[in-house]
Design an enzyme around this catalytic site. Structure first.
Site, short mmCIF file in Angstrom:
data_model
loop_
_atom_site.label_atom_id
_atom_site.label_comp_id
_atom_site.label_asym_id
_atom_site.label_seq_id
_atom_site.Cartn_x
_atom_site.Cartn_y
_atom_site.Cartn_z
N TYR A 132 -20.16 13.92 17.96
CA TYR A 132 -20.37 12.47 18.05
C TYR A 132 -20.35 12.03 19.51
O TYR A 132 -21.25 11.32 19.99
CB TYR A 132 -19.28 11.73 17.26
N SER A 141 -19.49 4.78 23.55
CA SER A 141 -18.14 5.01 23.03
C SER A 141 -17.20 5.58 24.08
O SER A 141 -17.61 6.38 24.92
CB SER A 141 -18.25 6.00 21.86
N1 NAD Z 1 -16.06 0.72 15.69
C1 NAD Z 1 -15.63 1.35 16.79
O1 NAD Z 1 -14.43 1.45 17.04
C2 NAD Z 1 -16.63 1.93 17.75
C3 NAD Z 1 -16.11 2.60 18.89
C4 NAD Z 1 -17.01 3.15 19.79
C5 NAD Z 1 -18.37 3.02 19.60
N2 NAD Z 1 -18.84 2.38 18.48
C6 NAD Z 1 -20.30 2.28 18.31
O2 NAD Z 1 -20.62 0.95 17.93
C7 NAD Z 1 -21.73 0.97 17.04
C8 NAD Z 1 -21.38 0.20 15.78
O3 NAD Z 1 -20.29 0.87 15.14
P1 NAD Z 1 -19.59 0.31 13.83
O4 NAD Z 1 -18.16 0.60 13.93
O5 NAD Z 1 -20.05 -1.07 13.58
O6 NAD Z 1 -20.21 1.29 12.73
P2 NAD Z 1 -20.82 0.98 11.27
O7 NAD Z 1 -20.97 2.29 10.57
O8 NAD Z 1 -20.03 -0.08 10.60
O9 NAD Z 1 -22.26 0.40 11.65
C9 NAD Z 1 -23.36 1.25 11.93
C10 NAD Z 1 -24.55 0.75 11.13
O10 NAD Z 1 -25.67 1.56 11.46
C11 NAD Z 1 -26.42 1.76 10.28
N3 NAD Z 1 -27.22 2.98 10.41
C12 NAD Z 1 -26.76 4.27 10.40
N4 NAD Z 1 -27.80 5.11 10.52
C13 NAD Z 1 -28.91 4.34 10.60
C14 NAD Z 1 -30.30 4.63 10.72
N5 NAD Z 1 -30.74 5.89 10.79
N6 NAD Z 1 -31.18 3.61 10.77
C15 NAD Z 1 -30.75 2.32 10.69
N7 NAD Z 1 -29.45 1.98 10.57
C16 NAD Z 1 -28.54 2.99 10.53
C17 NAD Z 1 -25.40 1.86 9.16
O11 NAD Z 1 -25.97 1.55 7.88
C18 NAD Z 1 -24.36 0.85 9.60
O12 NAD Z 1 -24.58 -0.41 8.99
C19 NAD Z 1 -22.08 2.42 16.80
O13 NAD Z 1 -23.13 2.79 17.68
C20 NAD Z 1 -20.81 3.16 17.19
O14 NAD Z 1 -21.06 4.47 17.63
C21 NAD Z 1 -17.99 1.83 17.56
#
Ligand code: NAD
Length: 327
Positions: A160, A135
């Site tokens: 985070y 991130s």
């Molecule tokens: N969306 C953004 O803008 C953004 C920005 C920076 C980083 N990220 C990173 O990208 C990745 C995806 O983010 P996103 O926006 O799709 O989030 P999201 O919450 O939509 O997806 C995360 C998924 O992980 C699953 N999850 C959570 N804990 C879990 C566990 N213990 N075991 C198995 N599954 C688990 C959740 O059920 C969810 O479906 C994450 O690692 C997030 O930190 C996202």
């Protein structure tokens, strides 16, 4: 039974019921690769949203789903044992800066232990590549713009962000000690169809479209490098196909906009004026994000091509159709 064996390459996507994960899985499946998806279906408040996300990859023959918790090392190891995996794309995480301040321990448990377990899988099943969804928050409140991968990232300002930095460090150790090749991809505020309900793009679009007030934190001058999900997915897939040793790579749009500008753009696509409620800045929120994507261009051929109006239009088309009925 999913037809995983006869497909081209097998990719593991954790967090496949999430926003980014469902898009990554969809992209790989649509080009004929197989995906082993792992998710414990815990993300977000509404189970129907996760089910809807998951139904997209589940519509392809090459998809195999395991409802598993990445904190459960033996279970994920058993699920992947004996498989010929090209890459593990690790996106499962607890997300959101503000919620992490309420419960730092849970964020470290899922994000750091979950990453450790997936790296152990990489060590044992020997995929050629590991991709971590990191991130932009690791840059903290950096004054130096645009953010470059060799900037200091040892002052994250939320649990985070600290957990994501810890994941990156762990990845380096697994590269150095066990030879696992890793790309740590620093995503910058991702938006688009199936966008997360807890993030500003969805919250603003939903509220403005319904004529409800939006909460505006700070003076409206904070900046975010909003990046369209298809651009992020292109970078993730390129990283999964790369064999670069250990690299940390920004995936952003390199074109930040202020909160005020972003709200105007959402007003543009919804055709309605926002009703704003001004609130103080939130702890953990950084003042600006701005990606330097030179390295991503060189190493991955990354070139984010979606303008904010075009991306928001695509998101709104989804929202006005299947996306807006929930949440
Ligand atoms: N969306 C953004 O803008 C953004 C920005 C920076 C980083 N990220 C990173 O990208 C990745 C995806 O983010 P996103 O926006 O799709 O989030 P999201 O919450 O939509 O997806 C995360 C998924 O992980 C699953 N999850 C959570 N804990 C879990 C566990 N213990 N075991 C198995 N599954 C688990 C959740 O059920 C969810 O479906 C994450 O690692 C997030 O930190 C996202």
């Amino acid at each position: 039974m999913p037809d995983v064996a006869s497909s081209r390459s097998i990719y593991v996507v954790t967090g496949c019921a999430g926003f980014v994960g469902s898009h990554v899985a969809e992209r790989l499946l649509s080009r004929g690769d197989a995906v082993i998806g792992i998710d414990n279906m815990s993300g977000g408040k509404d189970p129907a949203v996760r089910e809807a996300n998951l139904s997209v990859p589940a519509g392809y023959g090459g998809f195999e789903f395991h409802r598993l918790d990445v904190r459960d090392g033996p279970a994920v190891t058993a699920a992947l044992a004996g498989r010929e995996i090209s890459a593990i794309i690790h996106l499962a995480a607890l997300v959101g800066v503000r919620a992490s301040i309420e419960d730092p321990g849970a964020y470290f448990d899922t994000n750091v232990i979950g990453t450790l377990n997936m790296l152990e899988c990489a060590r044992e099943s020997g995929p050629e590549q590991f991709v971590l969804g990191s991130s932009s928050s690791v840059y903290g409140d950096s004054e130096r713009i645009p953010f470059r991968e060799d900037d200091r990232t040892d002052e994250p300002i939320s649990p985070y962000a600290a957990s994501k930095k810890a994941c990156e460090i762990l990845c380096y150790t697994y590269f150095h000690t066990f030879g696992v090749q890793v790309a740590c991809l620093r995503f910058f505020t991702v938006y688009g169809p199936r966008g997360r309900r807890d993030m500003a793009p969805f919250k603003f679009m939903d509220a403005i479209a319904r004529g409800k007030p939006i909460e505006v934190f700070g003076d409206g001058k904070s900046e975010r490098d909003y990046t369209y999900v298809d651009d992020i997915v292109a970078g993730v897939v390129a990283a999964a196909e790369s064999r670069l040793g250990f690299e940390v790579i920004n995936l952003g749009n390199s074109s930040p906009v202020t909160l005020d500008e972003f709200i105007s753009a959402v007003e543009g696509v919804t055709g309605r004026a926002a009703v704003r409620v001004s609130l103080p800045e939130q702890p953990g929120d950084v003042h600006r994000t701005f990606a330097d994507v030179t390295k991503a261009g060189k190493l991955l051929g990354y070139s984010p091509g979606t303008s904010l109006p075009d991306g928001l239009k695509a998101m709104y088309d989804w929202y006005a159709g299947e996306g807006g009925g929930r949440g």
